[in-house]
Design an enzyme around this catalytic site. Structure first.
Site, PDB file in Angstrom:
ATOM      1  N   HIS A 120      53.725  14.127  54.272  1.00  0.00           N
ATOM      2  CA  HIS A 120      53.871  13.067  55.119  1.00  0.00           C
ATOM      3  C   HIS A 120      52.798  11.952  54.375  1.00  0.00           C
ATOM      4  CE1 HIS A 120      55.490  15.796  58.441  1.00  0.00           C
ATOM      5  NE2 HIS A 120      56.407  15.627  57.521  1.00  0.00           N
ATOM      6  N   GLY A 212      49.336  27.353  60.453  1.00  0.00           N
ATOM      7  CA  GLY A 212      48.489  26.024  61.322  1.00  0.00           C
ATOM      8  C   GLY A 212      49.802  25.040  61.664  1.00  0.00           C
ATOM      9  N   ASN A 238      48.656  31.429  62.665  1.00  0.00           N
ATOM     10  CA  ASN A 238      48.747  30.670  63.746  1.00  0.00           C
ATOM     11  C   ASN A 238      47.868  31.079  65.041  1.00  0.00           C
ATOM     12  OD1 ASN A 238      49.629  28.632  65.961  1.00  0.00           O
ATOM     13  ND2 ASN A 238      51.189  27.957  64.090  1.00  0.00           N
ATOM     14  N   GLU A 240      49.300  31.096  67.718  1.00  0.00           N
ATOM     15  CA  GLU A 240      50.179  31.578  68.638  1.00  0.00           C
ATOM     16  C   GLU A 240      51.787  31.628  67.959  1.00  0.00           C
ATOM     17  OE1 GLU A 240      49.731  28.547  71.471  1.00  0.00           O
ATOM     18  OE2 GLU A 240      51.243  27.044  70.359  1.00  0.00           O
TER      19      GLU A 240
END
Ligand code: OAD
Length: 284
Positions: A120, A212, A238, A240
């Site tokens: 990005h 992440g 992560n 979650e």
């Protein structure tokens, strides 16, 4: 779970690590989604699209200048150093690691990672704004903060109270052309060469690690599927479970800065790199 993961890591010839905003969270950089996420307070369609830049370049620049200011006050964390340490270790063993990051803070480079694909772009890059707010030519790094006096002391954008910054007070190149941030916005294509490099790495790895990232923004979110489909083991780190968890052989829940050094077996190297950085010896 840790021992089988470490066995897969020990056997892997080419490891691909995909990182997202969660990897920089412990550095103090806000993530995009979740309770404190940027997109909770800011509308990406008003701040992170070429159309938004055409409508109000001052507001968009204010957002990116603020994010540069936040990043300039932060440092890489144990997660960044763990990935850099693993890359170095694998290289010394004749193996390799390719890092694909969606992050725009450039902390992976700062921590010493070398084979980095920035999907990005970076908030530290600028480029000439062309038709419709699109990039007109290559980006280049410009770490001055603020980039120009017009962006000084603005803080986070507030469309309701702060007056717009006039276009002539925004960053321009030496030919007087308006500049824009060197990031990839919504409604924009990724740089084809960058995407190709990420595809090639993903298709040739035998261990794919996603860390992440909420795994919802494509094409990055598709890489774990591509890796799994061609037989690579997939591991996730992560806080979650995510959309990618279902296809992972290994899923670790917790903070990347705590999990990665231990999982990679590079705790001592990470502490050494952190100490060097604190002493000003390694980018910091
Ligand atoms: P998100 O904000 O969508 O997701 C961050 C992920 O990190 C979540 O799944 C969190 O659970 C996890 N997380 C948070 N803190 C963590 C920690 N300390 N350790 C481990 N995990 C943690 O960020 P991205 O997935 O990177 O694109 O978002 C992808 C793209 O969406 C970004 O690159 C950006 C955004 O819109 C553009 O701006 C084009």
């Amino acid at each position: 779970m840790l021992a089988p993961f470490q066995a897969a890591l020990a056997a892997a010839k080419h490891v691909v690590v995909l990182t997202g905003a969660g990897v920089s969270a412990e550095s103090g950089i806000p993530t995009f989604r979740g309770a404190q996420g940027l997109w909770r307070s800011f509308d990406p369609m008003e701040l992170a699209t070429p159309q938004a830049f055409v409508r109000n370049p001052g507001l968009v620049w204010e957002f990116y200048s603020w994010r540069r200011e936040v990043a300039a006050a932060c440092r890489p964390n144990r997660a960044h150093y763990a990935i850099a340490a693993l890359e170095r270790q694998l290289r010394q063993q004749g193996r390799r690691l390719t890092l694909i990051t969606q992050n725009v803070d450039r902390f992976h480079h700062q921590a010493g990672s070398q084979a980095v694909i920035e999907l990005h772009g970076s908030i530290w890059d600028v480029c000439v704004a062309g038709r419709g707010g699109r990039k007109a030519g290559p980006c280049w790094e410009d770490r001055r903060q603020p980039l120009c006096p017009g962006l000084a002391g603005r803080g986070a954008p507030d469309a309701h109270s702060a007056p717009d910054i006039p276009e002539q007070d925004l960053p321009h190149d030496e030919h007087g052309r308006l500049l824009r941030p060197g990031v990839v916005w919504f409604n924009e294509q990724l740089d084809p060469a960058v995407l190709e490099a990420a595809d090639v790495a993903t298709a040739s790895c035998d261990l794919f690690i996603t860390a992440g990232t909420s795994a919802v923004v494509y094409p990055a979110a598709g890489f774990a599927h591509i890796a799994a489909a061609q037989g690579a083991a997939v591991a996730e780190f992560n806080l979650e479970a995510t959309d990618a968890t279902g296809l992972c052989q290994f899923a670790f829940q917790g903070k990347a800065g705590e999990l990665l050094p231990a999982a990679f077996g590079v705790e001592a190297e990470v502490e050494q790199l952190m100490a060097q950085a604190a002493a000003g010896g390694q980018g910091g």
